[in-house]
Design a protein around this motif. Sequence first.
Motif, mmCIF file in Angstrom:
data_model
loop_
_atom_site.group_PDB
_atom_site.id
_atom_site.type_symbol
_atom_site.label_atom_id
_atom_site.label_comp_id
_atom_site.label_asym_id
_atom_site.label_seq_id
_atom_site.Cartn_x
_atom_site.Cartn_y
_atom_site.Cartn_z
ATOM 1 N N ILE A 75 -2.310 5.877 -2.257
ATOM 2 C CA ILE A 75 -3.255 7.135 -2.528
ATOM 3 C C ILE A 75 -4.469 6.765 -2.391
ATOM 4 O O ILE A 75 -5.279 7.971 -1.901
ATOM 5 N N GLN A 76 -4.922 5.734 -2.904
ATOM 6 C CA GLN A 76 -6.553 5.680 -2.864
ATOM 7 C C GLN A 76 -6.915 5.561 -1.436
ATOM 8 O O GLN A 76 -7.986 6.106 -1.135
ATOM 9 N N SER A 94 -5.468 6.687 0.984
ATOM 10 C CA SER A 94 -5.421 8.212 1.619
ATOM 11 C C SER A 94 -6.552 8.984 1.299
ATOM 12 O O SER A 94 -7.142 10.091 1.954
ATOM 13 N N SER A 95 -7.049 8.934 -0.112
ATOM 14 C CA SER A 95 -8.002 9.804 -0.572
ATOM 15 C C SER A 95 -9.376 9.469 0.190
ATOM 16 O O SER A 95 -10.368 10.423 0.328
ATOM 17 N N GLU A 96 -9.434 8.286 0.562
ATOM 18 C CA GLU A 96 -10.593 7.873 1.373
ATOM 19 C C GLU A 96 -10.577 7.979 2.957
ATOM 20 O O GLU A 96 -11.549 7.567 3.628
ATOM 21 N N ASN A 97 -9.375 8.647 3.350
ATOM 22 C CA ASN A 97 -9.349 9.025 4.951
ATOM 23 C C ASN A 97 -9.231 7.885 5.615
ATOM 24 O O ASN A 97 -9.246 7.809 6.878
ATOM 25 N N TYR A 153 -5.121 -2.763 -2.606
ATOM 26 C CA TYR A 153 -5.944 -2.232 -1.820
ATOM 27 C C TYR A 153 -6.669 -2.828 -0.866
ATOM 28 O O TYR A 153 -6.868 -2.743 0.345
ATOM 29 N N GLU A 166 -0.216 3.262 -5.792
ATOM 30 C CA GLU A 166 -1.709 3.670 -6.170
ATOM 31 C C GLU A 166 -2.600 3.323 -5.273
ATOM 32 O O GLU A 166 -3.491 4.230 -4.827
ATOM 33 N N GLU A 195 -3.368 8.167 6.142
ATOM 34 C CA GLU A 195 -2.977 9.639 6.390
ATOM 35 C C GLU A 195 -1.555 9.760 5.863
ATOM 36 O O GLU A 195 -0.625 8.908 6.219
ATOM 37 N N ASN A 196 -1.321 10.689 4.732
ATOM 38 C CA ASN A 196 -0.074 10.680 4.127
ATOM 39 C C ASN A 196 0.675 11.907 5.007
ATOM 40 O O ASN A 196 0.471 13.013 4.883
ATOM 41 N N LYS A 208 -16.592 1.498 1.683
ATOM 42 C CA LYS A 208 -15.453 2.486 1.826
ATOM 43 C C LYS A 208 -15.621 2.911 3.348
ATOM 44 O O LYS A 208 -14.680 3.448 3.805
#
Length: 225
Positions: free
Chosen positions: A59-60, A62-65, A20, A56, A68-69, A160
Motif C-alpha cells: 500500500i505504501q 502504491s501511494s508513492e506510485n 518495503y 502495508e 499500481e493497484n 522515494k
Amino acid sequence: MSLKKGLQMYKFQSLKDHVYDYIAEQISQGNLLPDEKINENKICQELNISRTPVREALIQLSSENVLENVPRKGFVVKDLNPKEAAEIYEVVGVLDGYAATLACGRLTAKTLKDMEFYINSMDLAIDSGNYEMYYKQQEIFHQLYLVECGNDTLVDSLLKLKKKFVAKKYDLNCMEDVKAILFETNNEHKEMLKLFKTNKTDELEHYIRQVHWDPSKSATEVTTP
C-alpha cells in the motif's frame, strides 16, 4: 545492502519497512518487471512473515506510485512513460545536487578516499561485466555523501523518487554499448569527487543537476542512478 538500509542502519525497522525495502530492491535489481503482479504469498514465504506487513508495504509503495493497484489483478510494478521519467530525472537532479552541496565541506578525508575506492571498484565491475556489482558500488558511492547532508526529509524524498526507476534488462547483443554508458556515468562520478575535494559547491550542484541527471538521459536503455 540497499541505500535506504544504509541510511537507516542506526534505526529500528518495522516488519513493514523490511518488506518495503525487500520489494523495492527486487524492482531495482530487475527481478520484478513493469506490469508484473506482486506475488504476496511468495513474499510471505520468502521472508517468513504474515500477510499484514506485506500488504502495508504494498500500500505504501502504491501511494508513492512505485506500484499500481489494478482491479481484479492486484499490485503490479508501474512503468514510467518517457515524460514521467524525464520529469523525475529533473527533480532528482535538483534534490541530489542540493544534498551534495549540503554535504560538501563535511566529508572527511576518509570518506573522500572511500568514494574514490568505490569509483575504482565500479570501473573494475564494468570492465568485467559484473553489472550487479556495479549498481551496488554506485549505490554506496552516493550513500557516502547523502548520509552527510544532514537533511533526512530531503534524503527520504530523493530515495522515494529513485525507487520509481525499474532496472532494465540488458540486450546481450549490445553489451559494448552498455559498458560505454556505464563508463561514461562513472566518469561523471569522478568529476563529482573532484568537485567535492575542492569544495566547489556551485559547480558541483550544477554538474549533478545538468550532467549527471540530465533529463535527456532518461530515455537511455540503461538506468544509472
